[in-house]
Each structure stands twice: as C-alpha cells, then as structure tokens.
Design a protein around this motif. Structure first.
Motif, mmCIF file in Angstrom:
data_model
loop_
_atom_site.group_PDB
_atom_site.id
_atom_site.type_symbol
_atom_site.label_atom_id
_atom_site.label_comp_id
_atom_site.label_asym_id
_atom_site.label_seq_id
_atom_site.Cartn_x
_atom_site.Cartn_y
_atom_site.Cartn_z
ATOM 1 N N UNK A 152 0.839 -1.203 0.000
ATOM 2 C CA UNK A 152 0.000 0.000 0.000
ATOM 3 C C UNK A 152 0.874 1.253 0.000
ATOM 4 N N UNK A 153 0.245 2.413 0.181
ATOM 5 C CA UNK A 153 0.977 3.685 0.102
ATOM 6 C C UNK A 153 2.032 3.796 1.198
ATOM 7 N N UNK A 154 1.872 3.054 2.272
ATOM 8 C CA UNK A 154 2.869 3.071 3.369
ATOM 9 C C UNK A 154 3.958 2.025 3.139
ATOM 10 N N UNK A 155 3.894 1.309 2.042
ATOM 11 C CA UNK A 155 4.895 0.279 1.774
ATOM 12 C C UNK A 155 4.624 -1.009 2.549
ATOM 13 N N UNK A 156 3.420 -1.151 3.076
ATOM 14 C CA UNK A 156 3.081 -2.354 3.845
ATOM 15 C C UNK A 156 2.197 -3.271 3.012
ATOM 16 N N UNK A 157 2.269 -4.554 3.326
ATOM 17 C CA UNK A 157 1.341 -5.518 2.728
ATOM 18 C C UNK A 157 0.246 -5.709 3.765
ATOM 19 N N UNK A 158 -0.879 -5.006 3.599
ATOM 20 C CA UNK A 158 -1.845 -4.929 4.702
ATOM 21 C C UNK A 158 -2.677 -6.200 4.847
ATOM 22 N N UNK A 159 -3.185 -6.389 6.070
ATOM 23 C CA UNK A 159 -4.232 -7.392 6.290
ATOM 24 C C UNK A 159 -5.542 -6.677 5.961
ATOM 25 N N UNK A 160 -6.287 -7.123 4.943
ATOM 26 C CA UNK A 160 -7.524 -6.410 4.593
ATOM 27 C C UNK A 160 -8.471 -6.325 5.788
ATOM 28 N N UNK A 161 -9.251 -5.235 5.861
ATOM 29 C CA UNK A 161 -10.181 -5.043 6.987
ATOM 30 C C UNK A 161 -11.178 -6.197 7.054
ATOM 31 N N UNK A 162 -11.612 -6.698 5.908
ATOM 32 C CA UNK A 162 -12.576 -7.824 5.906
ATOM 33 C C UNK A 162 -11.945 -9.046 6.562
ATOM 34 N N UNK A 163 -10.647 -9.258 6.319
ATOM 35 C CA UNK A 163 -9.950 -10.402 6.920
ATOM 36 C C UNK A 163 -9.861 -10.211 8.433
ATOM 37 N N UNK A 164 -9.492 -9.000 8.854
ATOM 38 C CA UNK A 164 -9.383 -8.723 10.306
ATOM 39 C C UNK A 164 -10.720 -8.991 11.005
ATOM 40 N N UNK A 165 -11.791 -8.497 10.396
ATOM 41 C CA UNK A 165 -13.121 -8.683 11.026
ATOM 42 C C UNK A 165 -13.492 -10.167 11.076
ATOM 43 N N UNK A 166 -13.210 -10.875 10.008
ATOM 44 C CA UNK A 166 -13.531 -12.311 9.979
ATOM 45 C C UNK A 166 -12.709 -13.041 11.037
ATOM 46 N N UNK A 167 -11.443 -12.652 11.169
ATOM 47 C CA UNK A 167 -10.588 -13.304 12.175
ATOM 48 C C UNK A 167 -11.139 -13.078 13.582
ATOM 49 N N UNK A 168 -11.582 -11.828 13.835
ATOM 50 C CA UNK A 168 -12.133 -11.547 15.174
ATOM 51 C C UNK A 168 -13.338 -12.432 15.461
ATOM 52 N N UNK A 169 -14.208 -12.557 14.476
ATOM 53 C CA UNK A 169 -15.391 -13.410 14.675
ATOM 54 C C UNK A 169 -14.954 -14.855 14.946
#
Ligand code: LMR
Length: 398
Positions: free
Chosen positions: A40-57
């Motif tokens: 991404x613009x910060x040079x990071x390979x992000x964890x998508x927000x949908x993935x984070x939410x699914x992981x929390x569930x």
C-alpha cells in the motif's frame, strides 16, 4: 559412516532470495519489486479489513481446532467454487464441480501434478514460455514430461500465433497449463478472441486444460478475470483450476487455495475427488484451516463480502495507477514509448524488457530489486517516488 557427505548445496529460490536481499539493504531509498506481494501507500502488505473482522469473529466463535476433512472446509469449497465459476454456474447446480482445499495455490498445483502423475499416466504437461519457475519444478518433480509453448518472445511481445501453432502439435490427451489472468511473470494476457482460439485447439486436440488462477481481481475485476475460466468450464467436459487466496485476500502466509475439478458427470467427479483426497492425505494429510475459515466467513456474509470486494477493487486500481504512473514518470527521460507495455499489461507483474545486466545495475546502483529476468512486481512500487524509480531505470538504460 557419514550419510550426508554426497549432498551438495542447491541455489536458494531466486524470488524468495530477493526478499532477503532487500531486507538486508539499509538504503532507505530502496524499492522492492521482487516477490509478488501487494504494497500500500505506506509500503506495507496490509491485512484487509474484511480479513481482520472475519478473524475476530472466528476467535470468538471457534470451539475446536480438530482436523478439517481431506477436502478441507466444506463451506470454503462451495464458496470458492462460486467465486471462480460464478454463483449461477450450471456445473454447481448439477454437482459437476468441486474444490479441494490446499495449502495455497502452490499446494493446488502440487496436488494437480500428483493427480496427473498417478491417475493420468503418460501425459505430458505444456507450460507457457516463460512461466512461473515453480510450475516447471513441481510438474517435473511429479514425473511428468514438461514441454513449453511460446508465449512472450525475445521482442517482449505476446506471441499468440506461436502459441496456437505449438498447441496444434501437442499429443492428444496432454495437459496444457494456462494462466487465467495477470500472467506471471510477463503481465501479458490473452484477449477474449485469443482465448476462444485456444479453446478450439484444446477441444480439437482433446487436451486437458489446467488453469492457474492466482490473481482473481487484480486484472480487470473479480468477475471479469474469471471470464476465460468460465468459458472453458462451460465449453469443455473436463477442467482443472488452481485458485489462490494469497493475493486477493492478502492471506499469503496462511497458505489458502483450492484445486477445482469440473467433470462432465457428477458420479465421475466423486471418483476424481476420492483420488484427490487420497493424494492430499499423503502430501499434507489435511489442509491448514485458518485462511480458509477466514475466506468462508467473508464470502458467506454479504456485509463482509461487499467490504472485501471494495478492498480488492482498491488494490486493483492502485496497481493500474502505478502502471500508468510509472510510464508517465519515464516520459521526461524519453522512455515512455519504450516502456508503454507496462501500462497495458495486467496484474502485479511486468516483463519490463530490462536485461539481466540492467537488473543487476538497478540493484547495485539504486537498490531497486527485481527478478533477473526483468520481471518487476509493479504492485510493490512506491507511488510517491515513481520519479525516483523512473530516473533509476533511465540511468541503467543509458
Ligand atoms: C511470485 O511469483 O513472486 C509469487 O507468486 C510468489 C511466489 O511464491 O513466488
């Protein structure tokens, strides 16, 4: 007696090795255009927000870490079939397609190779020239004769005529590996007319297509990128597809993928799937769960799915912007024509046309890392510094 004396050292993987070399480089102005990961613009390979939410569930809900079955998570299998083949696909209604969960797309390729070696003896496999180097070693390692059809020539152009002419000579029954979209390593994709021409040869020669679908959503869109896969699934009696969730779900290290089989008949599909379960049991026993559980959570929930679709589209658009932005940044150096193909290619990768010497000079003089074949992972570039990257490319092209 010592047992290991005759063992020699093999070179490290050239793509993964670039990750290590990049990490060691302390130049703050470095560019990582090596391994195929989105940044991404910060040079990071992000964890998508949908993935984070699914992981929390999942953390809250999951009661057991007992094994999943040989074909993996059934919901994942059904949902990945819908994603790849389309939710209204007659193959799904008629139970003529099914997925076996694998450790990543590479695991799916490995399972396909074992399946071919055990269940389709004597068949050779045909790979594009060039292709992802691991295709060659996986299929050769499973004992298949590996041959190549032309794809991109020395002039760095798609050679559809050469591809079709060679496919016409392939022995009946052989397997042909095709890249669904976002061809790795070149970024050059077939047009719809080209795909129809390939389909005709495949049908005439009774070839078995194996379509590698690792970048769904990174080319023209999630649905658009599945066009050729769905054409082949509708037109042919049998088809193998390897699907990866590494890139479009950002699940790289979770090793999440599937081998899909399409058959002319529901009963025959069960025969084939029994073989896949047997082979998988001997390869990795049962697949890793976490990534597939995340994918099933996302695809099975309309709100998470729509968030994920937007996130994939944002990644796709960023890659498209990086492609056109790099060509624009090359213009002041008089190089926009020479590198115009970068904007026309699709997916993460671009065969830039840079020579191994130029690649080495980029790395030594500018800390710009790409594969020595000239393959650049455009999705790893820093949008705010495309002018710096363009100046480095111009320097080595002088
Ligand atoms: C690549 O080609 O860079 C990616 O497919 C990652 C890998 O495993 O090589």
């Amino acid at each position: 007696m010592r047992h290991f004396d005759a063992i020699t050292r093999v070179p490290g993987d050239p793509i993964l090795g670039l990750m290590e070399a990049f990490a060691r480089d302390d130049n703050p102005a470095k560019f990582d255009l090596g391994v195929g990961v989105f940044k991404d613009a910060q040079g990071l390979t992000p964890v998508p927000a949908a993935v984070k939410q699914a992981e929390q569930r999942l953390v809250e809900r999951q009661l057991s870490k007992s094994y999943v079955g040989g074909h993996g998570d059934a919901a994942f299998g059904r949902l990945i079939c819908e994603l790849v083949l389309g939710s209204a696909s007659p193959l799904l209604v008629q139970q003529r397609a099914g997925a076996t969960q694998t450790p990543g797309g590479t695991g799916a390729l490995r399972l396909a190779a074992e399946f071919a070696g055990h269940c389709l003896p004597g068949r050779g496999i045909w790979l594009s020239d060039p292709t992802w180097p691991i295709h060659q070693t996986i299929f050769a390692g499973a004992g298949l004769k590996v041959s190549h059809y032309p794809y991109v020539g020395a002039d760095n152009r798609l050679d559809v005529a050469g591809m079709l002419a060679t496919l016409e000579t392939v022995p009946q029954g052989d397997i042909v590996l095709l890249h669904a979209c976002c061809h790795n390593p070149t970024g050059f994709d077939l047009s719809q007319d080209d795909w129809r021409a390939v389909l005709e040869v495949v049908r005439r020669r009774s070839l078995l297509p194996l379509i590698d679908f690792a970048y769904q959503g990174f080319g023209d869109g999630l649905e658009e990128d599945a066009w050729a896969v769905r054409l082949f699934a509708a037109e042919l009696p049998e088809l193998l597809i390897t699907s990866s969730c590494s890139k479009n779900f950002g699940l790289y290290r979770e090793r999440t993928g599937a081998l899909l089989v399409c058959s002319h008949d529901a009963q025959k599909l069960l025969d084939v799937r029994s073989q896949l379960a047997f082979l998988a049991r001997n390869l990795w026993s049962t697949p890793p769960d976490h990534g597939a559980a995340v994918v099933a959570e996302i695809l099975g929930d309309p709100q998470l799915k729509s968030l994920w679709i937007d996130e994939v589209e944002a990644m796709r658009q960023r890659i498209a912007r990086l492609r056109s932005g790099l060509v624009e940044a090359l213009a002041p150096h008089g190089l926009s024509q020479r590198f115009a193909h970068i904007a026309a290619q699709r997916g993460m990768f671009s065969y830039t046309g840079l020579s191994p010497e130029q690649v080495a000079a980029l790395r030594e003089r500018h800390s710009v890392y790409l594969v020595n074949t000239g393959r650049a992972n455009v999705a790893g570039a820093d949008e705010a510094r495309l002018d710096v990257l363009a100046a480095a490319i111009a320097d080595v092209c002088r």
